[in-house]
Design an enzyme around this catalytic site. Structure first.
Site, short mmCIF file in Angstrom:
data_model
loop_
_atom_site.label_atom_id
_atom_site.label_comp_id
_atom_site.label_asym_id
_atom_site.label_seq_id
_atom_site.Cartn_x
_atom_site.Cartn_y
_atom_site.Cartn_z
N GLY A 184 -25.88 10.35 85.27
CA GLY A 184 -26.68 9.20 84.86
C GLY A 184 -25.96 8.09 84.15
N GLU A 236 -22.56 15.99 85.44
CA GLU A 236 -22.88 15.74 86.85
C GLU A 236 -22.89 14.25 87.19
OE1 GLU A 236 -26.82 17.38 87.02
OE2 GLU A 236 -26.12 19.42 87.27
N PRO A 237 -21.78 13.55 86.99
CA PRO A 237 -21.78 12.13 87.34
C PRO A 237 -21.80 11.93 88.85
CG PRO A 237 -19.56 12.80 86.75
CD PRO A 237 -20.44 13.99 86.51
N GLY A 238 -22.58 10.99 89.30
CA GLY A 238 -22.59 10.60 90.71
C GLY A 238 -22.16 9.15 90.81
N ARG A 239 -23.09 8.28 90.42
CA ARG A 239 -22.85 6.83 90.48
C ARG A 239 -21.52 6.43 89.81
NH1 ARG A 239 -27.01 3.14 90.79
NH2 ARG A 239 -28.45 4.75 90.09
N ARG A 257 -30.75 -0.52 98.24
CA ARG A 257 -31.01 -0.72 96.81
C ARG A 257 -31.65 -2.05 96.45
NH1 ARG A 257 -27.74 -0.78 93.21
NH2 ARG A 257 -28.79 0.51 91.69
N CYS A 262 -36.87 -6.62 110.34
CA CYS A 262 -38.16 -7.32 110.34
C CYS A 262 -39.02 -6.92 109.14
CB CYS A 262 -38.91 -7.02 111.64
SG CYS A 262 -37.90 -7.35 113.06
N GLU A 263 -38.56 -7.31 107.97
CA GLU A 263 -39.29 -7.06 106.72
C GLU A 263 -38.91 -8.20 105.77
OE1 GLU A 263 -41.00 -4.16 105.56
OE2 GLU A 263 -40.60 -2.82 107.25
C1 LIG Z 1 -29.00 12.27 90.91
C2 LIG Z 1 -28.55 13.32 90.00
C3 LIG Z 1 -27.33 13.22 89.34
C4 LIG Z 1 -26.42 12.02 89.46
O1 LIG Z 1 -26.96 10.90 88.86
P1 LIG Z 1 -26.07 9.59 88.70
O2 LIG Z 1 -26.98 8.59 88.08
O3 LIG Z 1 -25.64 9.18 90.07
O4 LIG Z 1 -24.92 9.92 87.84
C5 LIG Z 1 -26.93 14.27 88.54
N1 LIG Z 1 -27.72 15.36 88.38
C6 LIG Z 1 -28.91 15.49 88.99
C7 LIG Z 1 -29.71 16.70 88.78
C8 LIG Z 1 -29.37 14.48 89.82
O5 LIG Z 1 -30.55 14.59 90.41
#
Ligand SMILES: *Cc1c(COP(=O)(O)O)cnc(C)c1O
Length: 422
Positions: free
Chosen positions: A244, A278-281, A317, A347-348
């Protein structure tokens, strides 16, 4: 306001380069729309996260849903990252890309029985469990396979992450986790169930979080819970703090992993607990660009439209969250500056990539890049309007390689059948 160029990008003689490659060269060869990622930036982001937490026992797990291309998962796995997965599909991707099962955690509110079995068979580190019924289902599945099931309980701490409504997950009215006020008996149930091996607690409070405060507040609530459990004879080994952490799309100043680690370190002092992150973004967003070409310009009197060949099906997004993505021309022209909406062919009316942007009036055929498109970009794409999904390219120094082929027209109809007799 001057928007800063994406990391690794620079204009050289008016041409935009990423690392040591002119982007026009990639776009000419690989076509548009096209996702382009910087290998160096992804590794830098990972290192910054991992080193930020160096003072604390931890493991970084890449949240695969942010961008699940095999090359990116493999790159992060080789750097030492595990994976946070939310489906059997992501389990398949993570294993195939070389993530050890013991570095995989399985999150999500709706795990199917077959997905639970697949994860048990693979021998993952743990399930992040979101309900009592799910806990019971995992216990039964483990019994059927004569295995023990490692779990953490996902707690909803009822903390406001102060982010967009659609991406906040830690308030009590959200569907995620078990409300903290009702969590204690669930931990005790987990500790009692014969096939469940209770390892820890999990939280994930939202996405694009800008300050450390919601994390600190969450941690304090969870540690209080952990202390109560400890007093009652239940010890937690792992605390999964979720992902997050925010990134800069425009001119935001998000907290860094190092600041986050520093701000939570005090609360964790003297505790024998391993953090999972758990970083994604954070790992991939600013390492990705979406390249597109100008099809047409329209001046409707009150405003300009620049119609490009990328659309909401390629990058959802803006249409979905009204998200801001900076846009840069591949050729820094000296042309007349205009204010324009950059829109796609779908087409939106909601199909736009950027609104009210000041940029030099581009020529037909000119290339543009949409910045910070590496997370929740390609993966949220679709074939809406029967548009084949774009290709993906990875840049490494002065080299680049296609890491996903552009879809073909045949890909669009793969698996469809026209009944012959009715
Ligand atoms: C989506 C998600 C993440 C990653 O979130 P980011 O905002 O991309 O860092 C981590 N843990 C869980 C459980 C998620 O659903």
């Amino acid at each position: 306001m001057k928007t800063t160029l994406p990391p690794g990008c620079a204009y050289r003689r008016d041409r935009l380069w990423l690392e040591e490659v002119p982007l026009e060269e990639i776009v000419r060869d690989a076509g548009t729309p096209l996702y382009i990622y910087s290998r160096a930036r992804i590794l830098e982001n990972y290192q910054r996260y991992d080193e930020g937490f160096a003072g604390l026992a931890h493991q970084v797990l890449y949240a695969v849903k942010a961008n699940s291309n095999a090359a990116l998962i493999a790159l992060l796995a080789r750097a030492g990252a595990g994976a946070d997965i939310v489906s059997a599909g992501e389990l398949h991707r993570a294993r195939r890309a070389g993530v050890p099962a013991q570095k995989i955690v399985f999150s999500g509110v709706g795990k199917r029985p077959d997905e639970i079995r697949a994860a048990l068979e693979a021998g993952i580190l743990m399930f992040n469990v979101e309900s009592i019924e799910e806990l019971q289902a995992i216990d039964r599945a483990a019994a059927a396979l004569h295995k023990a099931a490692p779990v953490a309980i996902r707690v909803n701490p009822d903390v406001d992450a102060m982010t967009h409504d659609h991406i906040t997950t830690g308030k009590k009215e959200n569907k995620f986790g078990i409300p903290i006020s009702k969590a204690l008996p669930v931990f005790h149930l987990a500790a009692r169930l014969p096939r469940i091996n209770l390892l820890g607690a999990h939280v994930h409070i939202g996405s694009q979080i800008m300050t450390t405060r919601p994390y600190v507040e969450t941690l304090n609530r969870i540690l209080k819970l952990a202390d109560t459990l400890e007093d009652q004879g239940v010890t937690l080994r792992y605390l999964d703090l979720g992902g997050g952490l925010g990134v800069r799309y425009k001119n935001e100043e998000p907290a860094t992993p190092k600041q986050l680690a520093k701000d939570i370190a005090k609360a964790l002092r003297n505790r024998n607990i391993t953090l999972l992150l758990e970083p994604g973004r954070y790992l991939v967003a600013d390492a990705g660009l979406l390249a597109t070409r100008v099809l047409y310009r329209k001046d409707v009197g009150s405003k300009h439209f620049i119609v490009v060949d990328a659309a909401m099906n390629d990058l959802a997004r803006p249409a979905l969250y009204d998200a801001y993505h900076a846009v840069f021309p591949l050729h820094a022209g000296k042309g007349k500056r205009i204010t324009a909406d950059i829109v796609g062919p779908v087409c939106e009316s909601g199909d736009y990539l950027a609104r009210q942007r000041v940029l030099p009036l581009p020529e037909q055929g000119d290339g543009l890049v949409v910045a910070t498109a590496g997370a929740y970009g390609f993966v949220m794409g679709s074939q809406y309007n029967s548009r084949p999904r774009p290709a993906e390219v990875l840049v490494h120094g002065n080299r680049w390689t296609v890491i996903r082929d552009r879809e073909t027209l045949d890909d669009l109809v793969r698996g469809e059948h026209i009944p012959s007799d009715w």
